[in-house]
Design a protein around this motif. Sequence first.
Motif, PDB file in Angstrom:
ATOM      1  N   MET A  55       0.838  -1.189   0.000  1.00 40.86           N
ATOM      2  CA  MET A  55       0.000   0.000   0.000  1.00 40.86           C
ATOM      3  C   MET A  55       0.875   1.241   0.000  1.00 40.86           C
ATOM      4  SD  MET A  55      -2.939  -1.199   2.706  1.00 40.86           S
ATOM      5  CE  MET A  55      -1.838  -1.129   4.123  1.00 40.86           C
ATOM      6  N   ASN A  56       0.782   2.025  -1.035  1.00 38.23           N
ATOM      7  CA  ASN A  56       1.549   3.260  -1.172  1.00 38.23           C
ATOM      8  C   ASN A  56       0.618   4.468  -1.171  1.00 38.23           C
ATOM      9  OD1 ASN A  56       3.900   1.689  -1.478  1.00 38.23           O
ATOM     10  ND2 ASN A  56       3.627   1.603  -3.699  1.00 38.23           N
ATOM     11  N   SER A  57       1.173   5.616  -0.888  1.00 42.31           N
ATOM     12  CA  SER A  57       0.410   6.875  -0.895  1.00 42.31           C
ATOM     13  C   SER A  57      -0.864   6.750  -0.071  1.00 42.31           C
ATOM     14  CB  SER A  57       0.074   7.282  -2.336  1.00 42.31           C
ATOM     15  OG  SER A  57       1.244   7.432  -3.104  1.00 42.31           O
ATOM     16  N   LEU A  58      -0.718   6.243   1.111  1.00 43.61           N
ATOM     17  CA  LEU A  58      -1.882   6.013   1.964  1.00 43.61           C
ATOM     18  C   LEU A  58      -2.545   7.316   2.391  1.00 43.61           C
ATOM     19  CD1 LEU A  58      -0.442   3.075   4.022  1.00 43.61           C
ATOM     20  CD2 LEU A  58      -2.666   3.041   2.894  1.00 43.61           C
ATOM     21  N   LYS A  59      -3.857   7.234   2.564  1.00 45.60           N
ATOM     22  CA  LYS A  59      -4.658   8.398   2.921  1.00 45.60           C
ATOM     23  C   LYS A  59      -5.298   8.187   4.290  1.00 45.60           C
ATOM     24  CE  LYS A  59      -5.850   8.893  -1.961  1.00 45.60           C
ATOM     25  NZ  LYS A  59      -6.948   8.937  -2.959  1.00 45.60           N
ATOM     26  N   PRO A  60      -5.552   9.250   5.028  1.00 51.42           N
ATOM     27  CA  PRO A  60      -6.170   9.088   6.358  1.00 51.42           C
ATOM     28  C   PRO A  60      -7.495   8.333   6.321  1.00 51.42           C
ATOM     29  CG  PRO A  60      -5.289  11.292   6.120  1.00 51.42           C
ATOM     30  CD  PRO A  60      -5.158  10.641   4.768  1.00 51.42           C
ATOM     31  N   GLU A  61      -8.272   8.517   5.263  1.00 51.88           N
ATOM     32  CA  GLU A  61      -9.567   7.839   5.167  1.00 51.88           C
ATOM     33  C   GLU A  61      -9.426   6.332   4.935  1.00 51.88           C
ATOM     34  OE1 GLU A  61      -8.484  10.401   3.332  1.00 51.88           O
ATOM     35  OE2 GLU A  61      -9.151  10.232   1.223  1.00 51.88           O
ATOM     36  N   GLU A  62      -8.207   5.864   4.747  1.00 51.25           N
ATOM     37  CA  GLU A  62      -7.971   4.430   4.595  1.00 51.25           C
ATOM     38  C   GLU A  62      -7.619   3.761   5.925  1.00 51.25           C
ATOM     39  OE1 GLU A  62      -5.240   4.924   1.238  1.00 51.25           O
ATOM     40  OE2 GLU A  62      -6.794   4.029  -0.033  1.00 51.25           O
ATOM     41  N   THR A  63      -7.728   4.511   6.976  1.00 52.63           N
ATOM     42  CA  THR A  63      -7.587   3.930   8.307  1.00 52.63           C
ATOM     43  C   THR A  63      -8.702   2.909   8.529  1.00 52.63           C
ATOM     44  OG1 THR A  63      -6.522   5.879   9.251  1.00 52.63           O
ATOM     45  CG2 THR A  63      -7.731   4.438  10.769  1.00 52.63           C
ATOM     46  N   ALA A  64      -8.301   1.689   8.863  1.00 57.59           N
ATOM     47  CA  ALA A  64      -9.269   0.608   8.994  1.00 57.59           C
ATOM     48  C   ALA A  64      -8.563  -0.635   9.505  1.00 57.59           C
ATOM     49  CB  ALA A  64      -9.922   0.296   7.640  1.00 57.59           C
TER      50      ALA A  64
END
Length: 123
Positions: A82-91
Amino acid sequence: QVQLVESGGGMVQAGGSLRLSCAARGTFATYTMGWFRQAPGKGREFVAAITGSEGRPYYVDSVKGRFTISRDNAKNTVYLQMNSLKPEETAVYYCAADSSPYGSFLYSDYDYWGQGTQVTVSS
């Protein structure tokens, strides 16, 4: 029977990278392997899958170009880079196995699930 154990979760800043691993015990090579995620208060969402028949990857549109699913049948392991992770991908990210080799996006098609690994992306 297939047992799945995820690892590699953790905390990362937005834009960062993580690599999740899922080790399988039992039948593996012919199974479709998938990754799903579930954020607090939300349903379980398909992220990616890789077929058992041809090793063909599938992704939800929101992660295309940033996430890569792969498998090593010799090690009975599937990975999610997983690259360029975004805060909304917190899970919590879950690994799953589908006895069909042809791939599925559907939660209900998967027969076996791991316990999940937490991914937290800070802004």
